[in-house]
Motif scaffolding. Structure first.
Motif, PDB file in Angstrom:
ATOM      1  N   GLN A 183       8.875  -5.471   8.332  1.00 48.62           N
ATOM      2  CA  GLN A 183       9.437  -4.405   7.499  1.00 48.62           C
ATOM      3  C   GLN A 183      10.826  -4.027   8.019  1.00 48.62           C
ATOM      4  OE1 GLN A 183       8.227  -0.471   8.248  1.00 48.62           O
ATOM      5  NE2 GLN A 183       7.724   0.010   6.127  1.00 48.62           N
ATOM      6  N   ASN A 198      -5.118  -1.320   3.399  1.00 48.04           N
ATOM      7  CA  ASN A 198      -4.210  -0.993   4.502  1.00 48.04           C
ATOM      8  C   ASN A 198      -4.731   0.205   5.290  1.00 48.04           C
ATOM      9  OD1 ASN A 198      -1.535   1.039   4.998  1.00 48.04           O
ATOM     10  ND2 ASN A 198      -1.310  -1.028   5.764  1.00 48.04           N
ATOM     11  N   GLN A 216       6.550  -8.176   0.250  1.00 47.66           N
ATOM     12  CA  GLN A 216       5.738  -6.986  -0.038  1.00 47.66           C
ATOM     13  C   GLN A 216       6.658  -5.921  -0.625  1.00 47.66           C
ATOM     14  OE1 GLN A 216       2.543  -5.730   2.635  1.00 47.66           O
ATOM     15  NE2 GLN A 216       3.412  -3.683   2.705  1.00 47.66           N
ATOM     16  N   GLY A 257       7.187  -2.126  -2.553  1.00 47.04           N
ATOM     17  CA  GLY A 257       6.652  -0.811  -2.852  1.00 47.04           C
ATOM     18  C   GLY A 257       7.429  -0.131  -3.965  1.00 47.04           C
ATOM     19  N   SER A 258       8.713   0.151  -3.697  1.00 51.95           N
ATOM     20  CA  SER A 258       9.518   0.910  -4.658  1.00 51.95           C
ATOM     21  C   SER A 258       9.544   0.262  -6.040  1.00 51.95           C
ATOM     22  CB  SER A 258      10.951   1.051  -4.135  1.00 51.95           C
ATOM     23  OG  SER A 258      10.944   1.772  -2.923  1.00 51.95           O
ATOM     24  N   GLY A 279      13.363  -3.269   0.277  1.00 53.38           N
ATOM     25  CA  GLY A 279      14.456  -3.515  -0.663  1.00 53.38           C
ATOM     26  C   GLY A 279      14.293  -4.762  -1.513  1.00 53.38           C
ATOM     27  N   PRO A 311       0.865  -1.179   0.000  1.00 50.95           N
ATOM     28  CA  PRO A 311       0.000   0.000   0.000  1.00 50.95           C
ATOM     29  C   PRO A 311       0.899   1.225   0.000  1.00 50.95           C
ATOM     30  CG  PRO A 311       0.186  -0.903   2.219  1.00 50.95           C
ATOM     31  CD  PRO A 311       0.945  -1.830   1.319  1.00 50.95           C
TER      32      PRO A 311
HETATM   33  C1  LIG Z   1       5.659   5.843  -1.544  1.00 50.14           C
HETATM   34  C2  LIG Z   1       5.464   4.867  -0.428  1.00 50.14           C
HETATM   35  C3  LIG Z   1       4.308   4.959   0.356  1.00 50.14           C
HETATM   36  C4  LIG Z   1       4.082   4.029   1.367  1.00 50.14           C
HETATM   37  N1  LIG Z   1       2.904   4.081   2.064  1.00 50.14           N
HETATM   38  C5  LIG Z   1       2.599   3.073   2.924  1.00 50.14           C
HETATM   39  C6  LIG Z   1       1.282   2.976   3.474  1.00 50.14           C
HETATM   40  O1  LIG Z   1       0.396   3.780   3.184  1.00 50.14           O
HETATM   41  N2  LIG Z   1       1.037   1.942   4.323  1.00 50.14           N
HETATM   42  C7  LIG Z   1       1.986   0.994   4.633  1.00 50.14           C
HETATM   43  O2  LIG Z   1       1.696   0.066   5.389  1.00 50.14           O
HETATM   44  N3  LIG Z   1       3.237   1.072   4.111  1.00 50.14           N
HETATM   45  C8  LIG Z   1       3.538   2.069   3.256  1.00 50.14           C
HETATM   46  N4  LIG Z   1       4.790   2.100   2.680  1.00 50.14           N
HETATM   47  C9  LIG Z   1       5.785   1.077   3.045  1.00 50.14           C
HETATM   48  C10 LIG Z   1       5.537  -0.202   2.249  1.00 50.14           C
HETATM   49  O3  LIG Z   1       4.442  -0.906   2.783  1.00 50.14           O
HETATM   50  C11 LIG Z   1       6.742  -1.171   2.276  1.00 50.14           C
HETATM   51  O4  LIG Z   1       7.098  -1.457   3.599  1.00 50.14           O
HETATM   52  C12 LIG Z   1       7.943  -0.645   1.523  1.00 50.14           C
HETATM   53  O5  LIG Z   1       7.588  -0.064   0.309  1.00 50.14           O
HETATM   54  C13 LIG Z   1       8.911  -1.796   1.281  1.00 50.14           C
HETATM   55  O6  LIG Z   1      10.150  -1.323   0.841  1.00 50.14           O
HETATM   56  P1  LIG Z   1      10.524  -1.096  -0.710  1.00 50.14           P
HETATM   57  O7  LIG Z   1       9.937   0.233  -1.046  1.00 50.14           O
HETATM   58  O8  LIG Z   1      11.992  -1.130  -0.698  1.00 50.14           O
HETATM   59  O9  LIG Z   1       9.872  -2.201  -1.480  1.00 50.14           O
HETATM   60  C14 LIG Z   1       5.044   3.024   1.654  1.00 50.14           C
HETATM   61  C15 LIG Z   1       6.207   2.952   0.869  1.00 50.14           C
HETATM   62  C16 LIG Z   1       6.420   3.837  -0.163  1.00 50.14           C
HETATM   63  C17 LIG Z   1       7.649   3.706  -1.007  1.00 50.14           C
END
Ligand SMILES: Cc1cc2nc3c(=O)[nH]c(=O)nc-3n(C[C@H](O)[C@H](O)[C@H](O)COP(=O)(O)O)c2cc1C
Length: 354
Positions: A171, A65, A232, A234-235, A213, A15
């Motif tokens: 995380q 989420n 999970q 995000g990036s 990561g 999310p």
């Molecule tokens: C732009 C952005 C917004 C995020 N917003 C949320 C969120 O609304 N809720 C949440 O549980 N985690 C949020 N996260 C954290 C992600 O759930 C996740 O832990 C993270 O992206 C994992 O690392 P990665 O970006 O290296 O894949 C966000 C991450 C990013 C990059």
């Protein structure tokens, strides 16, 4: 809970409040992963609209989420907030925006949103910034939802198990955006999921998803080999066609001149991993842990940055693997991440029965 089935592939689309879209969640689910729609910062009504929008795009299971409420106290934190507002004032003046008068409310409309989720019967509901109250977990279970709690160490993992979570999202420090550390004033650890996972698996008996990561098929293979049931990411999805990344954010995220990352409270008051830009350079040294009130203060500045394409005014959330993010359809990213997932091993572990 009885057997549950979420997605064919053990790839969860994180999310991303402010950047995730119904189209991104739906595209990830359609590609065999599990998209999660971000409900953070929304009202109950807007969340219901978002859920309808995802459902209009896909018949596949998806998640939602929520942020746990954060207790706020104007008497305790008012002075710290005012000093931060003073530091922001010149930035606001040059951006020609007015800083808002803060509302001392950290609820994030949590109760309204639990009601929406109860009605909507969402396959997976995930939480960040604490553990959900037991009664919320029970209501979601009664509505057929799997409940996932974000944790950043073994003691938070135990707390999540104690309230009845079915699944953990562990995380690590590499994660982009906010760290889910349960206490707002606690400094997050600087360990990645590779270091944290063995201790958490030794502590709890429920399945663990890892985040932070994860950018490649090799990372996914490593996570599953280490005992995670899924990842999970995000990036990895930020540059996709379905992402809601604004132009200023994209400009900063892809700018080769921006090479440093920081974990900073400058934008919201909570620690979050971002690429170091002008805003961070100026405000990080004086940032205060007054979440989510700091988030309210910086919102018009970030909006001005988004409107004018100024990458020095927006939050450039990014995980440590951000340089590996690729543009294109989200389905291609899911396929690339899952390239080494063996049919046999994934079907036995994800989805799985509890
Ligand atoms: C732009 C952005 C917004 C995020 N917003 C949320 C969120 O609304 N809720 C949440 O549980 N985690 C949020 N996260 C954290 C992600 O759930 C996740 O832990 C993270 O992206 C994992 O690392 P990665 O970006 O290296 O894949 C966000 C991450 C990013 C990059």
């Amino acid at each position: 809970m009885s057997a549950w089935s979420l997605s064919p592939l053990p790839i969860i689309g994180a999310p991303m409040a402010g950047t995730g879209t119904p189209a991104l969640a739906a595209a990830i689910s359609d590609a065999g992963g599990l998209g999660i729609f971000p409900g953070g910062y929304l009202t109950g009504e807007k969340l219901a609209e978002g859920i309808d929008a995802v459902r209009a795009l896909t018949d596949r299971p998806f998640g939602v989420n929520l942020f746990l409420p954060t207790p706020v106290d104007e008497e305790r934190d008012g002075d710290r907030l005012r000093s931060y507002a003073e530091a922001l004032a010149p930035v606001a003046m040059s951006a020609e925006v007015e800083l808002p008068t803060p509302r001392w409310d950290g609820s994030d409309n949590f109760r309204d949103k639990i009601e929406v989720l109860e009605q909507a019967r969402i396959p997976l509901v995930s939480f960040i910034f604490g553990v959900p109250p037991v009664d919320s977990v029970q209501r979601l279970h009664a509505a057929g939802s799997v409940v996932m709690a974000t944790v950043t160490d073994s003691s938070e993992a135990r707390a999540a198990v104690d309230v009845g979570a079915d699944l953990l999202c562990l995380q690590g420090t590499d994660a982009g955006g906010h760290r889910g550390t349960h206490r707002v004033d606690a400094e997050p650890n600087n360990q990645g999921w590779r270091e944290l996972l063995p201790a958490v698996l030794a502590e709890v008996a429920i399945p663990v998803v890892v985040a932070g990561g994860v950018m490649s098929a090799q990372d996914v293979t490593d996570a599953l080999a280490a005992g995670a049931v899924a990842v999970q990411c995000g990036s990895a999805f930020l540059l996709t066609d379905e992402s809601g990344m604004n132009d200023a954010y994209r400009a900063g995220f892809t700018d080769p001149a921006l090479t440093e990352q920081v974990v900073t409270r400058a934008f919201s008051g909570r620690p979050a991993r971002a690429i170091r830009n002008g805003f961070v350079a100026r405000l990080d040294p004086v940032a205060v842990p007054v979440y989510p009130i700091v988030n309210q203060l910086t919102k018009p500045l970030r909006a001005a940055g988004a409107a004018t394409g100024d990458r020095d005014l927006v939050s450039l959330w990014a995980g440590t693997g951000w340089r590996q993010a690729r543009p294109g359809p989200a389905a291609d990213i899911v396929a690339a991440l899952a390239a080494e997932v063996a049919e046999k091993s994934q079907s036995s572990r994800w989805p799985r029965s509890l």
